[in-house]
Design an enzyme around this catalytic site. Structure first.
Site, mmCIF file in Angstrom:
data_model
loop_
_atom_site.group_PDB
_atom_site.id
_atom_site.type_symbol
_atom_site.label_atom_id
_atom_site.label_comp_id
_atom_site.label_asym_id
_atom_site.label_seq_id
_atom_site.Cartn_x
_atom_site.Cartn_y
_atom_site.Cartn_z
ATOM 1 N N ASN A 15 0.834 -1.219 0.000
ATOM 2 C CA ASN A 15 0.000 0.000 0.000
ATOM 3 C C ASN A 15 0.860 1.257 0.000
ATOM 4 O OD1 ASN A 15 -3.045 -0.331 0.104
ATOM 5 N ND2 ASN A 15 -2.362 -1.958 1.492
ATOM 6 N N HIS A 110 -7.939 -0.800 5.615
ATOM 7 C CA HIS A 110 -8.247 -2.076 6.270
ATOM 8 C C HIS A 110 -8.913 -3.013 5.260
ATOM 9 C CE1 HIS A 110 -8.986 -4.805 9.547
ATOM 10 N NE2 HIS A 110 -10.194 -4.993 9.041
ATOM 11 N N LYS A 173 -5.943 -5.337 -4.602
ATOM 12 C CA LYS A 173 -5.968 -4.491 -5.805
ATOM 13 C C LYS A 173 -6.864 -3.260 -5.553
ATOM 14 C CE LYS A 173 -6.592 -4.987 -10.683
ATOM 15 N NZ LYS A 173 -7.703 -5.341 -11.538
HETATM 16 C C1 GAR Z 1 -3.122 -4.767 3.885
HETATM 17 O O1 GAR Z 1 -4.015 -5.735 3.412
HETATM 18 C C2 GAR Z 1 -3.815 -3.823 4.845
HETATM 19 O O2 GAR Z 1 -5.137 -3.551 4.492
HETATM 20 C C3 GAR Z 1 -3.757 -4.615 6.139
HETATM 21 O O3 GAR Z 1 -2.468 -5.175 6.146
HETATM 22 C C4 GAR Z 1 -2.049 -5.397 4.790
HETATM 23 C C5 GAR Z 1 -0.703 -4.745 4.602
HETATM 24 O O4 GAR Z 1 -0.193 -5.015 3.331
HETATM 25 N N1 GAR Z 1 -3.971 -3.766 7.264
HETATM 26 C C6 GAR Z 1 -4.661 -4.142 8.343
HETATM 27 O O5 GAR Z 1 -5.123 -5.252 8.491
HETATM 28 C C7 GAR Z 1 -4.816 -3.055 9.408
HETATM 29 N N2 GAR Z 1 -5.813 -3.396 10.347
HETATM 30 P P1 GAR Z 1 0.933 -4.092 2.696
HETATM 31 O O6 GAR Z 1 2.057 -4.052 3.740
HETATM 32 O O7 GAR Z 1 1.367 -4.832 1.464
HETATM 33 O O8 GAR Z 1 0.349 -2.746 2.418
#
Ligand code: GAR
Length: 202
Positions: A15, A110, A173
């Protein structure tokens, strides 16, 4: 004036990279990433930030209580003159001290349609519950878990043969898409808050 974003992450950092790409491509105008902070040493997201030539800070949270830890992070964000804080896979609750330091200026992404499935393993929670539609949420952050006013959400269908992996990929995505969109709206100030409702101003 260019708005300065501070990104907080604990892991992979996809992200964060989506936000960085959107800024480079002009999809989020007049913005830059001022600093990327991780509470975990060895978080791949920090390597990714390094590779992009961005300023990074690793502030290990292990063994520290919430508020003394958050004071260090807030100080780092102030040092970098951050206007908006973006949590991007940052797996910690924020203390009231942190939230008060950036009123209406902290966003989180989230991987569920909140208020369903807050907390950990939201995609697994959605599959186990048997919902037919899942999705993701960008919201303002308060001191409660995955709970502040919702800026944007996106819906994805759950297919009968989905695994946690395939569903997570489909949701991710959309995360990348709506996080940039939400940051753009908030940085431009194109919203007003009515109670819990974030009303977009066009
Ligand atoms: C993502 O899916 C984000 O939405 C989730 O962790 C992942 C991080 O991925 N966040 C949560 O669950 C927060 N409560 P990334 O490090 O590749 O962005």
């Amino acid at each position: 004036m260019t708005k300065r974003i501070g990104v907080l992450l604990s892991g992979r950092g996809s992200n964060f990279e989506a936000l960085a790409d959107s800024i480079s491509a002009g999809r989020i105008p007049n913005a830059e990433i001022a600093v990327v902070v991780s509470n975990r040493e060895g978080a791949p997201g920090i390597d990714r930030a390094h590779a992009r030539g961005l300023a990074t800070r690793v502030i290990p949270s292990k063994g520290l209580e919430r508020e003394p830890y958050d004071r260090q992070v807030v100080a780092a964000l102030h040092e970098a003159s951050v206007d908006l804080v973006c949590l991007a896979g940052y797996m910690r609750l924020l203390s009231p001290h942190f939230v008060a330091a950036f009123p209406q200026r902290i966003l989180n992404i989230h991987p569920s349609l909140l208020p369903s499935f807050p907390g950990l393993e939201s995609q697994k929670q959605a599959l186990d519950y048997g919902v037919k539609f899942a999705g993701c949420t960008v919201h303002f952050v308060d001191e409660n878990l995955d709970a502040g006013p919702i800026v944007l959400q996106a819906v994805v269908p759950v297919e009968d043969d989905d695994t946690e992996d395939t569903l997570s990929t489909r949701i991710l995505k959309e995360e990348h898409r709506i996080y940039s969109e939400a940051v753009k709206i908030v940085l431009a100030g194109k919203f007003k808050l009515e109670g819990r409702r974030v009303i977009q101003l066009r």
